[in-house]
Design an enzyme around this catalytic site. Structure first.
Site, PDB file in Angstrom:
ATOM      1  N   ASN A  43      49.036  52.241  34.067  1.00  0.00           N
ATOM      2  CA  ASN A  43      50.219  52.697  33.335  1.00  0.00           C
ATOM      3  C   ASN A  43      50.929  51.503  32.698  1.00  0.00           C
ATOM      4  O   ASN A  43      50.968  50.411  33.262  1.00  0.00           O
ATOM      5  CB  ASN A  43      51.161  53.525  34.225  1.00  0.00           C
ATOM      6  CG  ASN A  43      51.569  52.836  35.501  1.00  0.00           C
ATOM      7  OD1 ASN A  43      50.875  51.983  36.026  1.00  0.00           O
ATOM      8  ND2 ASN A  43      52.720  53.218  36.020  1.00  0.00           N
ATOM      9  N   GLU A  45      54.567  50.691  30.940  1.00  0.00           N
ATOM     10  CA  GLU A  45      55.914  51.207  30.673  1.00  0.00           C
ATOM     11  C   GLU A  45      56.584  50.419  29.553  1.00  0.00           C
ATOM     12  O   GLU A  45      56.055  49.415  29.066  1.00  0.00           O
ATOM     13  CB  GLU A  45      56.729  51.163  31.971  1.00  0.00           C
ATOM     14  CG  GLU A  45      56.082  52.035  33.036  1.00  0.00           C
ATOM     15  CD  GLU A  45      56.888  52.169  34.320  1.00  0.00           C
ATOM     16  OE1 GLU A  45      57.810  51.364  34.544  1.00  0.00           O
ATOM     17  OE2 GLU A  45      56.578  53.090  35.097  1.00  0.00           O
ATOM     18  N   CYS A  54      50.537  56.627  30.536  1.00  0.00           N
ATOM     19  CA  CYS A  54      49.943  56.802  31.862  1.00  0.00           C
ATOM     20  C   CYS A  54      48.592  56.096  31.962  1.00  0.00           C
ATOM     21  O   CYS A  54      47.903  55.898  30.953  1.00  0.00           O
ATOM     22  CB  CYS A  54      49.716  58.284  32.154  1.00  0.00           C
ATOM     23  SG  CYS A  54      51.218  59.232  32.385  1.00  0.00           S
ATOM     24  N   GLU A  56      45.768  57.199  33.144  1.00  0.00           N
ATOM     25  CA  GLU A  56      44.614  58.033  32.765  1.00  0.00           C
ATOM     26  C   GLU A  56      44.386  58.006  31.257  1.00  0.00           C
ATOM     27  O   GLU A  56      43.268  57.857  30.773  1.00  0.00           O
ATOM     28  CB  GLU A  56      44.840  59.490  33.194  1.00  0.00           C
ATOM     29  CG  GLU A  56      45.025  59.691  34.695  1.00  0.00           C
ATOM     30  CD  GLU A  56      46.479  59.635  35.142  1.00  0.00           C
ATOM     31  OE1 GLU A  56      47.235  58.786  34.635  1.00  0.00           O
ATOM     32  OE2 GLU A  56      46.848  60.443  36.019  1.00  0.00           O
ATOM     33  N   CYS A  88      49.457  63.886  35.551  1.00  0.00           N
ATOM     34  CA  CYS A  88      50.572  64.645  34.955  1.00  0.00           C
ATOM     35  C   CYS A  88      50.018  65.660  33.958  1.00  0.00           C
ATOM     36  O   CYS A  88      48.837  65.630  33.603  1.00  0.00           O
ATOM     37  CB  CYS A  88      51.568  63.701  34.291  1.00  0.00           C
ATOM     38  SG  CYS A  88      51.067  63.136  32.654  1.00  0.00           S
ATOM     39  N   CYS A  91      48.288  64.238  30.826  1.00  0.00           N
ATOM     40  CA  CYS A  91      46.970  63.651  31.141  1.00  0.00           C
ATOM     41  C   CYS A  91      45.941  64.733  31.432  1.00  0.00           C
ATOM     42  O   CYS A  91      44.761  64.578  31.113  1.00  0.00           O
ATOM     43  CB  CYS A  91      47.089  62.671  32.295  1.00  0.00           C
ATOM     44  SG  CYS A  91      47.965  61.160  31.811  1.00  0.00           S
TER      45      CYS A  91
HETATM   46  N1  THU Z   1      52.034  57.928  35.733  1.00  0.00           N
HETATM   47  C1  THU Z   1      50.711  57.733  35.459  1.00  0.00           C
HETATM   48  O1  THU Z   1      50.283  56.622  35.106  1.00  0.00           O
HETATM   49  N2  THU Z   1      49.881  58.806  35.569  1.00  0.00           N
HETATM   50  C2  THU Z   1      50.267  60.061  35.932  1.00  0.00           C
HETATM   51  O2  THU Z   1      49.467  60.976  35.896  1.00  0.00           O
HETATM   52  C3  THU Z   1      51.638  60.288  36.382  1.00  0.00           C
HETATM   53  C4  THU Z   1      52.605  59.201  36.114  1.00  0.00           C
HETATM   54  C5  THU Z   1      52.944  56.780  35.626  1.00  0.00           C
HETATM   55  C6  THU Z   1      53.915  56.864  34.488  1.00  0.00           C
HETATM   56  C7  THU Z   1      55.043  55.967  34.960  1.00  0.00           C
HETATM   57  O3  THU Z   1      54.747  54.639  34.576  1.00  0.00           O
HETATM   58  C8  THU Z   1      54.987  56.067  36.471  1.00  0.00           C
HETATM   59  O4  THU Z   1      53.745  56.674  36.789  1.00  0.00           O
HETATM   60  C9  THU Z   1      56.116  56.887  37.076  1.00  0.00           C
HETATM   61  O5  THU Z   1      56.233  58.105  36.443  1.00  0.00           O
END
Ligand code: THU
Length: 130
Positions: A43, A45, A54, A56, A88, A91
């Site tokens: 991920n 940010e 994310c 994935e 999520c 994804c």
């Molecule tokens: N996140 C992912 O990388 N994948 C997911 O399927 C769910 C959430 C990350 C996004 C963010 O950087 C952190 O998790 C908290 O939401």
């Protein structure tokens, strides 16, 4: 043939590269394609919080950028701060796009310490097709 444990281990190794200073919730993903190639993602940010990418989708984007044209056989996702960290909704739709009839296997950490396996069609019934 790579095992679930091996694919999950790759997700576990890549998570150290996560850029997640805002949530402090690192995620790593390893995507296995039907031709046996594996791509990794974390991920990423941003101070404009809604722009977060994310793990994935990062891994799948990497595959596409590298010229991958096949279907996703399996994806392993690892989040050190949460067991059963399932993808999520956004994804799920991304994984659906590149799955073979929804049969892509999703591998995450189970509550009991072992691995939990499901499929994208189970996580996203009636996924959208254009
Ligand atoms: N996140 C992912 O990388 N994948 C997911 O399927 C769910 C959430 C990350 C996004 C963010 O950087 C952190 O998790 C908290 O939401």
């Amino acid at each position: 043939m790579i095992t679930n444990e091996e694919l999950f281990q790759i997700a576990k190794e890549i998570v150290k590269n996560s850029y997640s200073p805002y949530s402090n919730f690192p995620v790593g993903a390893a995507v296995l394609y039907e031709d046996g190639t594996i791509y990794k993602g974390v991920n990423v940010e941003n101070s404009s919080l809604g722009l977060t990418l994310c793990a994935e989708r990062n891994a799948i984007s990497t595959a596409i950028a590298q010229g991958q044209k096949g279907k996703i056989e399996a994806i392993a996702i690892y989040a050190p701060k949460e067991k059963m960290c399932a993808p999520c909704g956004a994804c799920r739709q991304w994984i659906w796009e590149f799955s073979n009839n929804g049969n892509t296997r999703i591998i995450i950490e189970g509550e009991n310490g072992g691995l939990y396996e499901t499929t994208i069609k189970e996580l996203l019934p009636l996924g959208f097709n254009l």
